[in-house]
Design an enzyme around this catalytic site. Structure first.
Site, PDB file in Angstrom:
ATOM      1  N   LYS A 260      -0.342   7.240 -23.599  1.00  8.28           N
ATOM      2  CA  LYS A 260       0.160   7.574 -24.934  1.00  8.28           C
ATOM      3  C   LYS A 260       1.646   7.199 -25.018  1.00  8.28           C
ATOM      4  O   LYS A 260       1.985   6.060 -25.210  1.00  8.28           O
ATOM      5  CB  LYS A 260      -0.052   9.069 -25.228  1.00  8.28           C
ATOM      6  CG  LYS A 260      -1.488   9.423 -25.605  1.00  8.28           C
ATOM      7  CD  LYS A 260      -2.342   9.674 -24.427  1.00  8.28           C
ATOM      8  CE  LYS A 260      -3.668  10.299 -24.774  1.00  8.28           C
ATOM      9  NZ  LYS A 260      -4.525  10.430 -23.593  1.00  8.28           N
TER      10      LYS A 260
ATOM     11  N   HIS B 248     -19.635  14.689 -26.861  1.00  7.40           N
ATOM     12  CA  HIS B 248     -19.294  13.831 -28.000  1.00  7.40           C
ATOM     13  C   HIS B 248     -19.167  12.348 -27.636  1.00  7.40           C
ATOM     14  O   HIS B 248     -19.386  11.486 -28.464  1.00  7.40           O
ATOM     15  CB  HIS B 248     -18.007  14.311 -28.670  1.00  7.40           C
ATOM     16  CG  HIS B 248     -16.821  14.355 -27.748  1.00  7.40           C
ATOM     17  ND1 HIS B 248     -16.727  15.261 -26.714  1.00  7.40           N
ATOM     18  CD2 HIS B 248     -15.711  13.600 -27.687  1.00  7.40           C
ATOM     19  CE1 HIS B 248     -15.592  15.045 -26.080  1.00  7.40           C
ATOM     20  NE2 HIS B 248     -14.956  14.045 -26.638  1.00  7.40           N
TER      21      HIS B 248
ATOM     22  N   ASP C 256       1.324  19.819 -20.564  1.00  6.47           N
ATOM     23  CA  ASP C 256       0.443  18.670 -20.750  1.00  6.47           C
ATOM     24  C   ASP C 256       1.241  17.735 -21.659  1.00  6.47           C
ATOM     25  O   ASP C 256       1.398  17.981 -22.852  1.00  6.47           O
ATOM     26  CB  ASP C 256      -0.868  19.124 -21.390  1.00  6.47           C
ATOM     27  CG  ASP C 256      -1.794  17.951 -21.689  1.00  6.47           C
ATOM     28  OD1 ASP C 256      -1.335  16.794 -21.588  1.00  6.47           O
ATOM     29  OD2 ASP C 256      -2.964  18.189 -22.032  1.00  6.47           O
TER      30      ASP C 256
ATOM     31  N   PHE D  48      -6.457  20.385 -24.541  1.00  4.53           N
ATOM     32  CA  PHE D  48      -7.194  19.151 -24.838  1.00  4.53           C
ATOM     33  C   PHE D  48      -8.581  19.209 -24.176  1.00  4.53           C
ATOM     34  O   PHE D  48      -8.776  19.929 -23.204  1.00  4.53           O
ATOM     35  CB  PHE D  48      -6.407  17.925 -24.350  1.00  4.53           C
ATOM     36  CG  PHE D  48      -7.116  16.641 -24.665  1.00  4.53           C
ATOM     37  CD1 PHE D  48      -7.280  16.240 -25.986  1.00  4.53           C
ATOM     38  CD2 PHE D  48      -7.639  15.858 -23.663  1.00  4.53           C
ATOM     39  CE1 PHE D  48      -7.970  15.076 -26.284  1.00  4.53           C
ATOM     40  CE2 PHE D  48      -8.326  14.676 -23.955  1.00  4.53           C
ATOM     41  CZ  PHE D  48      -8.487  14.283 -25.269  1.00  4.53           C
ATOM     42  N   ASP D  49      -9.545  18.444 -24.698  1.00  3.17           N
ATOM     43  CA  ASP D  49     -10.929  18.585 -24.206  1.00  3.17           C
ATOM     44  C   ASP D  49     -11.108  18.299 -22.717  1.00  3.17           C
ATOM     45  O   ASP D  49     -11.874  19.000 -22.051  1.00  3.17           O
ATOM     46  CB  ASP D  49     -11.958  17.820 -25.051  1.00  3.17           C
ATOM     47  CG  ASP D  49     -11.539  16.436 -25.456  1.00  3.17           C
ATOM     48  OD1 ASP D  49     -10.334  16.214 -25.601  1.00  3.17           O
ATOM     49  OD2 ASP D  49     -12.399  15.576 -25.645  1.00  3.17           O
TER      50      ASP D  49
ATOM     51  N   TYR E  76       0.836  -1.211   0.000  1.00  2.76           N
ATOM     52  CA  TYR E  76       0.000   0.000   0.000  1.00  2.76           C
ATOM     53  C   TYR E  76       0.867   1.256   0.000  1.00  2.76           C
ATOM     54  O   TYR E  76       0.582   2.227  -0.699  1.00  2.76           O
ATOM     55  CB  TYR E  76      -0.917  -0.004   1.231  1.00  2.76           C
ATOM     56  CG  TYR E  76      -1.968   1.079   1.186  1.00  2.76           C
ATOM     57  CD1 TYR E  76      -3.255   0.794   0.693  1.00  2.76           C
ATOM     58  CD2 TYR E  76      -1.706   2.377   1.602  1.00  2.76           C
ATOM     59  CE1 TYR E  76      -4.224   1.777   0.620  1.00  2.76           C
ATOM     60  CE2 TYR E  76      -2.670   3.366   1.539  1.00  2.76           C
ATOM     61  CZ  TYR E  76      -3.931   3.067   1.052  1.00  2.76           C
ATOM     62  OH  TYR E  76      -4.873   4.049   0.981  1.00  2.76           O
TER      63      TYR E  76
ATOM     64  N   ALA F 173       1.281  14.351 -22.595  1.00  7.95           N
ATOM     65  CA  ALA F 173       0.871  13.028 -23.099  1.00  7.95           C
ATOM     66  C   ALA F 173       1.798  12.507 -24.207  1.00  7.95           C
ATOM     67  O   ALA F 173       2.153  11.339 -24.222  1.00  7.95           O
ATOM     68  CB  ALA F 173      -0.571  13.099 -23.602  1.00  7.95           C
TER      69      ALA F 173
HETATM   70  N1  F0G Z   1      -3.971  15.695 -22.581  1.00  8.10           N
HETATM   71  C1  F0G Z   1      -3.889  15.351 -23.876  1.00  8.10           C
HETATM   72  C2  F0G Z   1      -3.060  16.167 -24.814  1.00  8.10           C
HETATM   73  C3  F0G Z   1      -4.596  14.240 -24.337  1.00  8.10           C
HETATM   74  O1  F0G Z   1      -4.532  13.912 -25.623  1.00  8.10           O
HETATM   75  C4  F0G Z   1      -5.370  13.483 -23.411  1.00  8.10           C
HETATM   76  C5  F0G Z   1      -6.135  12.322 -23.852  1.00  8.10           C
HETATM   77  C6  F0G Z   1      -5.396  13.882 -22.074  1.00  8.10           C
HETATM   78  C7  F0G Z   1      -4.677  14.995 -21.692  1.00  8.10           C
HETATM   79  C8  F0G Z   1      -6.206  13.140 -21.037  1.00  8.10           C
HETATM   80  O2  F0G Z   1      -5.610  11.933 -20.740  1.00  8.10           O
HETATM   81  O3  F0G Z   1      -7.247  10.188 -21.479  1.00  8.10           O
HETATM   82  O4  F0G Z   1      -5.403   9.651 -19.894  1.00  8.10           O
HETATM   83  O5  F0G Z   1      -7.313  11.008 -19.161  1.00  8.10           O
HETATM   84  N2  F0G Z   1      -6.352  12.049 -25.050  1.00  8.10           N
HETATM   85  C9  F0G Z   1      -6.996  10.891 -25.606  1.00  8.10           C
HETATM   86  C10 F0G Z   1      -7.113  11.054 -27.082  1.00  8.10           C
HETATM   87  C11 F0G Z   1      -8.237  10.473 -24.935  1.00  8.10           C
HETATM   88  O6  F0G Z   1      -7.801  10.231 -27.709  1.00  8.10           O
HETATM   89  O7  F0G Z   1      -6.503  11.963 -27.651  1.00  8.10           O
HETATM   90  P1  F0G Z   1      -6.447  10.621 -20.301  1.00  8.10           P
END
Ligand code: F0G
Length: 458
Positions: A258, A450, A215, A124-125, A72, A217
């Site tokens: 990613k 979406h 950010d 990102f969204d 843990y 990823a």
């Molecule tokens: N930031 C970026 C640039 C991303 O592309 C994503 C996720 C996230 C943050 C959020 O990360 O999914 O691990 O919670 N992108 C995916 C996509 C979902 O299809 O581009 P997550």
């Protein structure tokens, strides 16, 4: 003779995928209310919905999973991950989370308050969702060229420093918790940010006394583009470039699904101890204790190994080379997409293809449905459905671009699959004039619609 390009790995395990008939696909997509997210994956032949969590782990990653320490607190796996993050990013402090948006939730809970402003390059969204959910504002300062899919420039993900400085001048620094620099810039087409731009953003951040968040990823893909496109970096290793990139940031959020090639996982990393401590409470509340936060020991071990593999030049050359290969095929057929090809995906310019579909009927979504019906290939819409409604007026937002993203999972498909995808898209392209109707919304959620929206034929 020059030796041809070949993958930097061989295949040890395979998974069967199934073809289907056009009639079956027409039925399935109707049952899915014309939302590609609602399809069973068994109904998809080649799945390009996302490159997130869909990569193939290596033998070394699976081996590392067997050695996961599930304690843990203070697990060995946590320290493996800590060392790996330090090597690749230079950050001393981190908190594990179950994925990228959880990392955003933990960090933003600590730093964002109502009315704040976060400038950045095409947030990102989920990032934008977390900002707007806290009644703060994301201000997009991406360079204008990113909106012209034909402009062939090497660092199309950059921030426009003049726009950024305008925001920094306009608001007091107390209202700007951080600048958000997304590397690579996913929404603009998996386009990289140059080291020069990173330095420029960092200098402005320092000048105005605000923090800088990456950010991250797809940070390794960004480093690959710096190495291969930016003067002075050809002889540096990917890890050296990553370290230099992150040396300009105060913190990073990471979706490990990613560039770290794991199926689940994420983290927030920090330059200074104080920021780390301020986030611990939120990590414990939302994710788990600070040495596992949402991840099992085996998953942290796989991630520690994945960070090493994801920053290997030969791997990156194979991966980004495959995306470029698909781009070249589309060039042969004259199909327009965001140029140059991105790091993780090809973003097809739907507006230039389906010129007879009105923007109110979701052009990129229509192209996505046509491609699915044509060949069982699933992409994802980056257009008006994703852009959602304005949080104040509730009117639909219509972005400058309507793109169909074909995201390529890491180490999963071969170039034969790329040929198949390109051929399916060509068939849709050849009958583009006859596609005159899109779709209308039947049902939607108030935020991030979406994912679950239900549509009808217009
Ligand atoms: N930031 C970026 C640039 C991303 O592309 C994503 C996720 C996230 C943050 C959020 O990360 O999914 O691990 O919670 N992108 C995916 C996509 C979902 O299809 O581009 P997550």
């Amino acid at each position: 003779m020059e030796l041809p390009f070949a993958e930097s790995y061989k295949i040890k395990m395979v998974e069967t995928i199934r073809k289907s008939t056009r009639e079956e696909r027409e039925k399935w997509i109707k049952e899915a209310h014309y939302n590609l997210f609602n399809l069973k994956s068994d109904y998809v032949f080649i799945d390009l919905l996302t490159d997130s969590g869909t990569g193939a782990m290596s033998d070394k990653q699976w081996g590392a999973m067997m050695e996961g320490d599930e304690s843990y607190a203070g697990a060995r796996s946590y320290y493996n991950l800590k060392n790996s993050i330090k090597d690749v990013t230079g950050f001393d402090y981190f908190l594990p989370t179950h994925q990228g948006r959880a990392a955003e939730n933990v960090l933003f809970s600590s730093i964002i308050k109502e009315g704040d402003v976060l400038p950045g390059n095409s947030h990102f969204d989920t990032t934008k969702g977390h900002i707007e959910f806290r009644k703060a504002h994301a201000v997009d300062c991406t360079i204008a060229e990113a909106k012209d899919t034909t402009a062939e420039i090497p660092f199309k993900g950059n921030i426009d420093l003049t726009l950024l400085e305008d925001v920094l001048k306009k608001y007091p620094k107390e209202k700007i918790p951080c600048i958000v620099l997304t590397v690579t810039n996913n929404t603009a087409g998996g386009q990289p940010v140059s080291m020069e731009n990173i330095k420029g953003v960092s200098a402005l951040a320092k000048q105005y006394g605000v923090k800088l968040l990456f950010d991250s990823a797809r940070f390794a893909e960004n480093a690959y583009f710096i190495k291969t496109r930016e003067k002075g970096y050809q002889d540096k290793s990917i890890v050296e470039i990553c370290n230099e990139m992150f040396s300009h940031a105060d913190f990073m959020t990471m979706s490990s699904k990613k560039d770290a090639i794991v199926n689940m996982g994420g983290f927030v990393a920090f330059r200074n101890e104080k920021d780390w401590e301020a986030c611990q409470m939120y990590n414990i509340m939302f994710e788990g204790f600070i040495t596992y936060g949402g991840m099992s020991g085996r998953d942290m071990n796989a991630l520690a190994q994945g960070l090493k593999e994801g920053t290997d030049f030969n791997y990156l050359e194979t991966r980004i080379g495959q995306v470029a290969y698909l781009g070249k095929k589309l060039d042969e057929y004259g199909i327009p997409y965001q140029r140059p090809a991105g790091g993780h995906a090809i973003f097809v310019d739907a507006k230039k293809i389906l010129t007879n579909v009105p923007k109110e009927q979701f052009v990129a979504q229509t192209l996505g449905i046509e491609l699915y019906i044509e060949g069982g290939v699933r992409g994802v819409e980056i257009g008006a459905l994703l852009a959602d409604r304005d949080p104040d007026t509730r009117e639909n937002r219509y972005p400058a671009l309507e793109l169909l993203r074909l995201a390529i999972p890491r180490r999963v498909y071969t170039n034969n699959h790329m040929d198949y995808i390109a051929a399916a898209l060509k068939n849709v392209y050849d009958r583009r004039e006859s596609i005159t109707k899109g779709y209308v919304i039947k049902k939607e959620l108030p935020i991030m619609r979406h994912f679950t929206v239900e549509l009808d034929k217009a």
